[in-house]
Design a protein around this motif. Structure first.
Motif, PDB file in Angstrom:
ATOM      1  N   TRP A 181       0.574  -1.273  -0.423  1.00 34.66           N
ATOM      2  CA  TRP A 181      -0.084   0.366   0.323  1.00 34.66           C
ATOM      3  C   TRP A 181       0.739   0.829  -0.393  1.00 34.66           C
ATOM      4  N   SER A 182       0.107   1.802  -0.166  1.00 31.79           N
ATOM      5  CA  SER A 182       1.105   3.758  -0.683  1.00 31.79           C
ATOM      6  C   SER A 182       1.403   4.019   0.251  1.00 31.79           C
ATOM      7  N   GLU A 183       1.994   5.000   1.188  1.00 30.05           N
ATOM      8  CA  GLU A 183       1.919   6.014   1.951  1.00 30.05           C
ATOM      9  C   GLU A 183       0.690   6.367   1.713  1.00 30.05           C
ATOM     10  N   ALA A 184      -0.278   7.130   3.473  1.00 27.52           N
ATOM     11  CA  ALA A 184      -1.907   7.905   3.218  1.00 27.52           C
ATOM     12  C   ALA A 184      -1.888   9.055   2.800  1.00 27.52           C
ATOM     13  N   ILE A 185      -2.438   9.752   1.834  1.00 31.22           N
ATOM     14  CA  ILE A 185      -2.061  11.208   1.754  1.00 31.22           C
ATOM     15  C   ILE A 185      -3.714  11.737   2.525  1.00 31.22           C
ATOM     16  N   THR A 186      -4.018  13.011   2.931  1.00 25.26           N
ATOM     17  CA  THR A 186      -4.606  13.459   3.729  1.00 25.26           C
ATOM     18  C   THR A 186      -5.362  14.629   2.259  1.00 25.26           C
ATOM     19  N   VAL A 187      -6.884  13.392   2.139  1.00 21.86           N
ATOM     20  CA  VAL A 187      -7.503  14.985   1.643  1.00 21.86           C
ATOM     21  C   VAL A 187      -9.009  15.453   2.821  1.00 21.86           C
ATOM     22  N   GLU A 188      -8.612  16.985   2.897  1.00 20.33           N
ATOM     23  CA  GLU A 188      -9.525  17.416   3.715  1.00 20.33           C
ATOM     24  C   GLU A 188     -10.586  18.233   2.921  1.00 20.33           C
ATOM     25  N   THR A 189     -12.075  18.607   3.170  1.00 16.84           N
ATOM     26  CA  THR A 189     -12.998  19.228   1.992  1.00 16.84           C
ATOM     27  C   THR A 189     -13.584  20.595   2.791  1.00 16.84           C
ATOM     28  N   GLY A 190     -13.144  21.187   2.212  1.00 11.80           N
ATOM     29  CA  GLY A 190     -14.143  22.547   3.065  1.00 11.80           C
ATOM     30  C   GLY A 190     -15.276  22.847   3.085  1.00 11.80           C
ATOM     31  N   LEU A 191     -15.892  24.111   2.866  1.00 15.42           N
ATOM     32  CA  LEU A 191     -17.634  23.979   2.904  1.00 15.42           C
ATOM     33  C   LEU A 191     -18.777  23.754   1.953  1.00 15.42           C
ATOM     34  N   LEU A 192     -18.195  23.439   1.041  1.00 13.25           N
ATOM     35  CA  LEU A 192     -18.620  22.636  -0.239  1.00 13.25           C
ATOM     36  C   LEU A 192     -19.114  23.208  -0.824  1.00 13.25           C
ATOM     37  N   HIS A 193     -20.034  24.392   0.026  1.00 13.05           N
ATOM     38  CA  HIS A 193     -21.036  25.454  -0.632  1.00 13.05           C
ATOM     39  C   HIS A 193     -21.483  26.369  -0.406  1.00 13.05           C
ATOM     40  N   PRO A 194     -21.708  27.256  -0.820  1.00 13.80           N
ATOM     41  CA  PRO A 194     -21.462  28.626  -0.219  1.00 13.80           C
ATOM     42  C   PRO A 194     -23.030  29.008   0.909  1.00 13.80           C
ATOM     43  N   SER A 195     -23.794  27.850   0.948  1.00 16.64           N
ATOM     44  CA  SER A 195     -24.808  28.149   2.298  1.00 16.64           C
ATOM     45  C   SER A 195     -24.911  27.657   3.422  1.00 16.64           C
ATOM     46  N   GLN A 196     -23.411  27.651   2.997  1.00 15.88           N
ATOM     47  CA  GLN A 196     -22.937  26.661   4.871  1.00 15.88           C
ATOM     48  C   GLN A 196     -22.453  27.795   5.161  1.00 15.88           C
ATOM     49  N   TRP A 197     -21.935  28.940   4.928  1.00 16.72           N
ATOM     50  CA  TRP A 197     -21.180  29.723   5.979  1.00 16.72           C
ATOM     51  C   TRP A 197     -22.540  30.158   7.059  1.00 16.72           C
ATOM     52  N   GLN A 198     -21.983  30.401   7.803  1.00 18.15           N
ATOM     53  CA  GLN A 198     -22.409  31.272   9.433  1.00 18.15           C
ATOM     54  C   GLN A 198     -21.695  32.213   8.992  1.00 18.15           C
ATOM     55  N   ALA A 199     -20.516  32.552   9.186  1.00 16.53           N
ATOM     56  CA  ALA A 199     -19.306  34.162   9.452  1.00 16.53           C
ATOM     57  C   ALA A 199     -20.422  35.382   8.353  1.00 16.53           C
ATOM     58  N   LYS A 200     -20.461  36.707   8.705  1.00 17.30           N
ATOM     59  CA  LYS A 200     -20.833  37.826   8.513  1.00 17.30           C
ATOM     60  C   LYS A 200     -19.641  38.681   7.630  1.00 17.30           C
ATOM     61  N   TRP A 201     -19.843  39.191   6.705  1.00 17.58           N
ATOM     62  CA  TRP A 201     -18.647  39.710   5.765  1.00 17.58           C
ATOM     63  C   TRP A 201     -18.741  40.842   7.595  1.00 17.58           C
ATOM     64  N   ILE A 202     -16.796  41.339   7.827  1.00 14.43           N
ATOM     65  CA  ILE A 202     -17.361  42.636   8.212  1.00 14.43           C
ATOM     66  C   ILE A 202     -16.583  43.258   7.641  1.00 14.43           C
ATOM     67  N   THR A 203     -16.623  44.992   8.111  1.00 14.74           N
ATOM     68  CA  THR A 203     -15.624  46.754   7.932  1.00 14.74           C
ATOM     69  C   THR A 203     -15.609  47.268   8.899  1.00 14.74           C
ATOM     70  N   PRO A 204     -15.117  47.777   9.547  1.00 16.63           N
ATOM     71  CA  PRO A 204     -14.661  48.979  10.714  1.00 16.63           C
ATOM     72  C   PRO A 204     -15.874  49.246  10.086  1.00 16.63           C
ATOM     73  N   ASP A 205     -16.733  50.193  11.194  1.00 16.21           N
ATOM     74  CA  ASP A 205     -17.835  51.350  11.103  1.00 16.21           C
ATOM     75  C   ASP A 205     -17.596  52.346  10.296  1.00 16.21           C
ATOM     76  N   VAL A 206     -18.521  52.364   9.603  1.00 13.91           N
ATOM     77  CA  VAL A 206     -17.774  53.134   8.281  1.00 13.91           C
ATOM     78  C   VAL A 206     -17.703  55.157   9.015  1.00 13.91           C
ATOM     79  N   ASN A 207     -18.611  55.382  10.313  1.00 16.08           N
ATOM     80  CA  ASN A 207     -18.548  56.348  11.107  1.00 16.08           C
ATOM     81  C   ASN A 207     -17.001  56.383  11.746  1.00 16.08           C
ATOM     82  N   ARG A 208     -16.626  55.729  11.787  1.00 18.80           N
ATOM     83  CA  ARG A 208     -15.523  56.028  12.784  1.00 18.80           C
ATOM     84  C   ARG A 208     -14.131  55.883  11.755  1.00 18.80           C
TER      85      ARG A 208
END
Length: 966
Positions: free
Chosen positions: A102-129
């Motif tokens: 058998w070959s040495e094993a390699i790692t394959v790791e998936t990410g979020l697979l689909h945009p709908s799985q994101w929980q985070a919000k886009w953030i930027t500094p408060d434009v008033n500050r």
């Protein structure tokens, strides 16, 4: 029984795939055996969860499958789950029954697979500050608490802009300028980072530095701002898994804090201003007092464009020290890196007063007086300013910019006026997409070896996330024409699978509704659909298929390929000619009119030639994808376009209507003329080169194919003369001028030391480096068969270098393993060394060889293991050989005499009867009268053409001496 082993396993071109959106990935593996002629007979694949280190309970077991396929083998189990790590391994059986471990094993790791799985919000500094157009970079931070027994932690992050990520004060990765440059409105890459080792139970902190980058920085000829959006923003989520199975998620949201940072200004073209006195120490660590920081706000930026990173990350791939310092005649202190490079300069500062400024200005060359030359930068400032903190020892390198440079003008460095600059205080950090090196070429001419290094450095400098045209001036754009002429050279030298996969997906995303292709991708300028530029949409996917057998990418791009050809067909009144619209033509052709950038070859000839070529490639792609109706349609269209080309651009007597080198080159390499007149067209091309004193007149379109057209039609010696031409224009002219990368113009620096126009004069512009493809395929002879991709059936056919070379070698690390072809001329013997990887075979053509004199490792080839077939040919021997390492030898005298006399001498000199008489006196015993007969026949032909040139005995004596040496 022979022993085989699996030496390397890849998933989607990578040894470890961390964070992918590909739910059904492909695997490739390399076999090795000390025995010759090894072919895979069967394989077995297994995939399991990464925790199942012994594969006790695999999720997918293919069982033993009888197949020779060992590359691009698609996973066929259930779709992989999001955010999950898997292990993969494979074993194989050879055709002689040997079974691998058998070959040495390699790692394959998936990410979020689909945009709908994101929980985070886009953030930027408060434009008033903090104003959204604030030039200083943004600093964003968040603290959080973790329990003990952390098993794993992954960050998924991206930015509208460019970012650096910190966990507990440590940078989370080596990535630079993440998330890279894509067609942001359609596609925005996110990165996955393993941050397990950076976390601790208890208090933790995340910090982000956020700059403009390509997203909202100044780009293009007009210094356009806010190209993609007017807000920088970050998106991040951290997933922490505990031993008991719990998961904790930390996301970017309104709970974060923001501030500006010490990078006061950063732009890809203009550089960076950094004030070290504004550093807020500990800002990215737990316990920092951020009470004076500003709140953030969330943005409604889209998630639909998000996808896992496809390209290699941009990283520091090499560090080089400057080779010398100096003071110019104008009094400037400069560093010479010894190499035109792309990246950044790291400086180490001691004893600087707080607030004192060190200014670095970057340039590629010095002028004739020895002063640093900034003229070709146009509006790009390429300037970095560092303001010292006053600490005893300070270190700094720019964060969100890069420069193209060999020379650095330094102002304000402590003590430089009294003691000069110290080399030890500076280091160049080379930046580009982290492509593995896969190609080598070397020969007996050190000038050509330097050219090869210039080609590689030019690729490294311009493959910084996109295939740019240049890395120093106010451009740095993904020109489609440059990419398509260079892609084969590029894929030989470096592993470009992920690089071009990502870029071609952007090409498809940017394709216009009518099928047109922009001049640049990602597209930020006006203009589209020039012949040879838009054809990148067809040529690049096909070349990727040729190198890697990537049918998935070919299928993904196929609709784009078709739409481009259909776009061409819809232009103008004649559906089989392309004679309308704007075209760059033979850009920078040397036969252009005074003051014009477009060469003399008619643009409609070039456009129709490329129309035919793209039709043929689309038809072949349809064949590969088993799209029978499409294949028939585009094969017929190709025939009709070729017929129209012949009627429009080939005279009744078989001449190309346009008397330019490029017109003849395209007609030959795109197979656009009748077989009966190919010899005449090739002879006409050869004459156009010879009559121009062995100099080219071709531009961007003709140059990449020029030497192929000559070598493949009996004029290899002429091609070699072109390659070794050291005077302007020629590939070795820039080498003779000290170039360490490929120039945009043949005479970017003129013989008198003056410069070509400042308007367009890059000293790092890879296009003319496309000659490398011919060097590898024809001089060294390492080639592939178009009908069998990825070097499964290798074609080796070195065209020996006549009097120019006595040695040449190329090696390429294919998906199957290392391929090598090299030859050496030594005391009248020709030695040819070949390496063929397991699970492939090769056809080797040895010109000038006779089967009865041909030896392999001292044995006659008829009795050697691994040699499957020996065939005599008119000009030598062709062998079919299996995997293994071979060393062939045979007498070479006749071959090299014939190469020299028939091709070089007759094209070098216009001889008359006096020349025949002189040669009869000097060399009849050497050549047994053969040369005399050839020269005599040539003389009669030249007398008829009234082209007699007297040749001195001294010149002919020199020729005879060279012949005797051979």
């Amino acid at each position: 029984m022979s022993v085989i082993e699996i030496t390397e396993v890849l998933c989607e071109y990578r040894k470890r795939l961390l964070g992918t959106d590909i739910a059904m990935p492909r695997f490739s593996w390399k076999l090795h055996s000390a025995e010759r002629g090894i072919i895979q007979h069967a394989c077995r694949l297994q995939l399991t969860l990464a925790d199942d280190i012994d594969f006790h309970d695999p999720l997918w077991d293919s069982g033993k499958i009888e197949t020779e396929q060992s590359i691009q083998f698609a996973y066929e189990g259930k779709e992989l789950r999001a955010r999950t790590a898997y292990s993969f391994r494979v074993k194989a059986w050879s055709s002689c029954g040997a079974e691998s471990e058998w070959s040495e094993a390699i790692t394959v790791e998936t990410g979020l697979l689909h945009p709908s799985q994101w929980q985070a919000k886009w953030i930027t500094p408060d434009v008033n500050r903090i104003h959204r157009e604030s030039e200083p970079i943004f600093q964003l931070r968040r603290e959080f608490e973790l329990d003990h027994d952390i098993v794993s932690a992954r960050v998924y992050a991206t930015a509208a802009g460019v970012y650096e990520l910190y966990i507990n004060g440590q940078q989370a990765s080596d990535d630079v300028l993440a998330p890279g440059w894509t067609s942001y409105h359609h596609r925005l890459q996110y990165q996955t980072y393993d941050v397990t080792a950076l976390l601790r139970n208890g208090g933790n902190a995340i910090g982000i530095w956020l700059g403009d980058g390509w997203y909202r920085g100044k780009l293009g000829f007009n210094d356009a701002h806010f190209v993609y959006g007017d807000h920088r923003a970050a998106l991040l989520e951290l997933h922490v898994r505990y031993r008991d199975g719990r998961e904790q998620v930390v996301i970017s949201d309104s709970s974060w804090k923001a501030s500006t940072g010490p990078v006061l200004y950063s732009n890809l073209y203009h550089g960076e201003v950094y004030d070290a006195s504004l550093e807020q120490h500990g800002w990215n660590e737990h316990g920092f007092d951020d009470s004076h920081w500003s709140p953030v706000q969330t943005l409604r930026l889209p998630y639909e464009p998000l996808l896992a990173q496809e390209n290699w990350a941009t990283v520091v791939t090499q560090k080089i020290q400057p080779v010398k310092t100096g003071i110019t005649p104008a009094g400037a202190h400069i560093l010479d890196m010894g190499q035109n490079m792309v990246g950044r300069l790291r400086l180490s500062v001691r004893g600087a007063d707080k607030g004192s400024e060190i200014t670095l200005r970057f340039a590629e060359v010095l002028d004739a007086e020895g002063n640093i030359y900034f003229g070709n930068l146009r509006t790009a400032k390429q300037t970095v300013t560092y303001r010292a903190s006053g600490d005893e020892h300070e270190q700094y390198a720019p964060h969100f910019t890069f420069q193209g440079f060999r020379y650095v003008q330094v102002e304000g460095y402590p003590g430089q006026e009294q003691h000069g600059l110290s080399l030890a205080d500076f280091s160049g950090e080379v930046l580009h997409s982290d492509m593995p090196s896969t190609g080598e070429f070397a020969c007996s001419d050190d000038r050509i070896n330097q050219l090869q290094q210039n080609i590689r450095w030019g690729q490294r400098g311009n493959f910084l996330d996109v295939p740019t045209d240049c890395p120093q001036r106010d451009e740095r754009l993904g020109w489609t024409g440059d990419a398509q002429v260079f892609i084969s050279t590029a894929l030989f030298n470096y592993g470009g699978g992920p690089f071009f996969t990502k870029w071609l997906h952007d090409v498809q995303a940017e394709q216009q509704p009518d099928g047109g292709i922009p001049f640049v991708v990602p597209n930020i300028i006006e203009g589209s659909s020039s012949a040879a530029w838009g054809d990148a949409a067809v040529i690049c996917p096909w070349t990727m298929y040729q190198y890697y057998g990537d049918t998935r990418l070919l299928a993904e791009q196929y609709d784009s390929m078709k739409r481009w050809v259909d776009y061409i067909r819809a232009q103008g009144e004649d559906e089989y000619l392309w004679n309308t619209g704007f075209h760059f033509g033979d850009w920078l052709g040397l036969d252009a009119k005074e003051g014009d950038y477009v060469g003399a070859t008619p643009t409609d000839l070039i456009a129709t030639a490329y129309y035919a070529y793209s039709c043929r490639l689309v038809a072949q792609a349809a064949d590969v994808l088993n799209l029978l109706d499409d294949a028939a349609y585009y094969h017929l269209l190709h025939e009709q376009v070729v017929r129209a080309f012949r009627e429009e651009f080939v005279t009744l007597r078989g001449r190309i209507a346009a008397p330019t080198q490029t017109a003849h080159v395209l007609a030959l390499v795109f197979d656009l003329v009748e077989p009966a007149i190919r010899a005449r067209v090739a002879a006409d091309l050869n004459r156009l080169v010879v009559d121009n004193d062995y100099h080219l007149t071709t531009g961007f379109v003709g140059t990449p194919y020029l030497c192929f057209a000559l070598s493949d039609h009996g004029y290899h010696e002429t091609a070699m003369r072109l390659l070794t031409q050291q005077s302007y224009p020629g590939w070795l002219y820039s080498v003779s001028q000290g170039a360490t990368t490929i120039w945009e113009h043949w005479d970017s620096i003129k013989p008198d030391g003056s410069f070509w126009s400042d308007d367009m004069n890059s000293f790092n512009h890879y296009s003319y480096g496309a000659v490398g493809d011919w060097m590898y395929r024809r001089i060294a002879g390492l080639d592939m068969r178009e009908d069998t991709p990825a070097y499964r059936r290798i074609r080796l056919h070195p065209q020996f270098g006549g009097r120019q070379l006595t040695y040449a070698r190329a090696a390429h690390e294919s998906l199957y393993g290392t391929i090598e072809c090299g030859w050496t001329l030594d005391h009248g013997q020709l030695f040819v060394n070949v390496r063929i990887p397991a699970n492939t075979t090769a056809s080797l053509t040895l010109r000038g060889a006779a089967a009865e004199q041909l030896l392999e490792s001292g044995q006659n080839v008829h009795v050697v293991a691994g040699i499957l077939r020996v065939e005599k040919e008119a000009d030598g021997v062709r062998l079919k050989i299996g995997s293994g390492v071979y060393r062939f030898s045979y007498p070479a005298g006749g071959l090299f005499r014939r190469t020299y006399t028939e091709q070089t001498m007759l094209s070098e000199l216009q001889m008359d009867q006096q020349a025949v008489d002189v040669l009869n006196r000097h060399a009849p015993q050497l050549l047994n009268g053969a040369l005399t007969n050839i020269v005599h026949q040539s003389s009669l032909r030249q007398i008829a053409d009234n082209k007699i040139t007297r040749v001195s005995e001294e010149t002919l004596g020199r020729i005879v001496n060279e012949l005797q040496h051979l």
